[in-house]
Write a protein that holds these residues in place. Sequence first.
Motif, PDB file in Angstrom:
ATOM      1  N   LEU A  74       0.808  -1.220  -0.167  1.00 33.99           N
ATOM      2  CA  LEU A  74       0.002   0.060   0.016  1.00 33.99           C
ATOM      3  C   LEU A  74       0.817   1.363   0.017  1.00 33.99           C
ATOM      4  N   LEU A  75       2.151   1.122   0.160  1.00 36.91           N
ATOM      5  CA  LEU A  75       2.969   2.384   0.144  1.00 36.91           C
ATOM      6  C   LEU A  75       3.063   3.065  -1.227  1.00 36.91           C
ATOM      7  N   PRO A  76       3.340   4.128  -1.482  1.00 31.25           N
ATOM      8  CA  PRO A  76       3.847   4.979  -2.694  1.00 31.25           C
ATOM      9  C   PRO A  76       4.817   3.943  -3.671  1.00 31.25           C
ATOM     10  N   LYS A  77       4.859   3.900  -4.771  1.00 31.10           N
ATOM     11  CA  LYS A  77       5.797   2.849  -5.468  1.00 31.10           C
ATOM     12  C   LYS A  77       7.199   3.032  -5.226  1.00 31.10           C
ATOM     13  N   SER A  78       7.700   4.491  -5.084  1.00 30.09           N
ATOM     14  CA  SER A  78       9.215   4.661  -4.945  1.00 30.09           C
ATOM     15  C   SER A  78       9.436   4.085  -3.461  1.00 30.09           C
TER      16      SER A  78
END
Length: 412
Positions: A122-126
């Motif tokens: 669920l984290l931002p891709k980077s």
Amino acid sequence: MLSFLLGLWDLALEQPYVHLLTHRVGSDSIGGFWLSYSGFLEGQMIISLPESCLLTTDTVIRSYLGAYITKWKPPPSPLLALCTFLVSEKHAGDRSLWKPYLEILPKAYTCPVCLEPEVVNLLPKSLKAKAEEQRARVQEFFASSRDFFSSLQPLFVEAVDSIFSYSALLWAWCTVNTRAVYLRPRQRECLSAEPDTCALAPYLDLLNHSPRVQVKAAFNEETHSYEIRTTSRWRKHEEVFICYGPHDNQRLFLEYGFVSVHNPHACVYVSREILVKYLPSRDKQMDKKISILKDHGYIENLTFGWDGPSWRLLTALKLLCLEAEKFTCWKKVLLGEVISDMNEKTSLDIAQKICYYFMEETNAMLQKVSHMKDEKEALINQLTLVESLWTEELKVLRASAKTLHSLQTAFT
């Protein structure tokens, strides 16, 4: 708290554990420090911690582990030495001289390396990519250390595999990664050539981070103490903060396991794929433009912040938006020169589209996290942390969108 301080007094071999000058400092159960008598002026020392209270590789080598470290080949890394000592001392329990310090350390950490895989997704891709790299490094660290752990069996009644488990080493790794202070590099023959710059500093753990303060922290070679001085003023009864550095929330989450609300350094990163998402696919010079940006370091660290798109992001977009007949002006773009009103307007329009794209994606992720919180009660704490990250990024994007709207009015 009293037992903690008394234990550390013994630990320092009856040397005063900290110098607080003329100031009395109180603490709470979660680690905050408040001034209870008088305030601090700019430049005054907050804490001076004697070297004897620092937990370093010197501490480890002087301990019962020293003989095992010295004879092990290839030499263990400084990080492995510190982590091994932490796990061993935690296992010793009441028999450990470091018990007062170990008892105030978190029982578990909230860095991405400790989160469940479904939460990491669920984290931002980077940030997700960095979290997965971090997890792989720790797993490799554990796998490559097991033979060394086995050599320590004579020190323990229990099987070393049960003591130096992955979860135990992960706890120790996070302790060092989130709480260590920097010392001048040292080199010991019994340790590998990796930089030996980390020290754990009990008592400093009770000082919380704030991105809005500035401090000077370093080891004083003359006094042989780790000192923190404030460059801010503090009034009586105010909590005293330190700053880990001008880090954005993704960096704070990755390295320390928390998110700072209204962080002035907060930003949203724009990847190469998103950078070109709204540009004409028929641009025959696109590959050359991307190559120029890459060669000059303008393909990374492109961000939206509280005051709008960064100069680097707008510069990259201006170059990408150059018309064919003006492509030869690309050097002027990198120098910050205005090529044309059309180029300025087009780059702002693309920046706005990218910003709106991120806002839609962030809102969608917040809804996804909210639904998962209803379904995965056991992960509520981890999900709440991820939710706070997305919430702060949404605030940044809204501020950027407002700035972009103001910039665009100059071309209407």
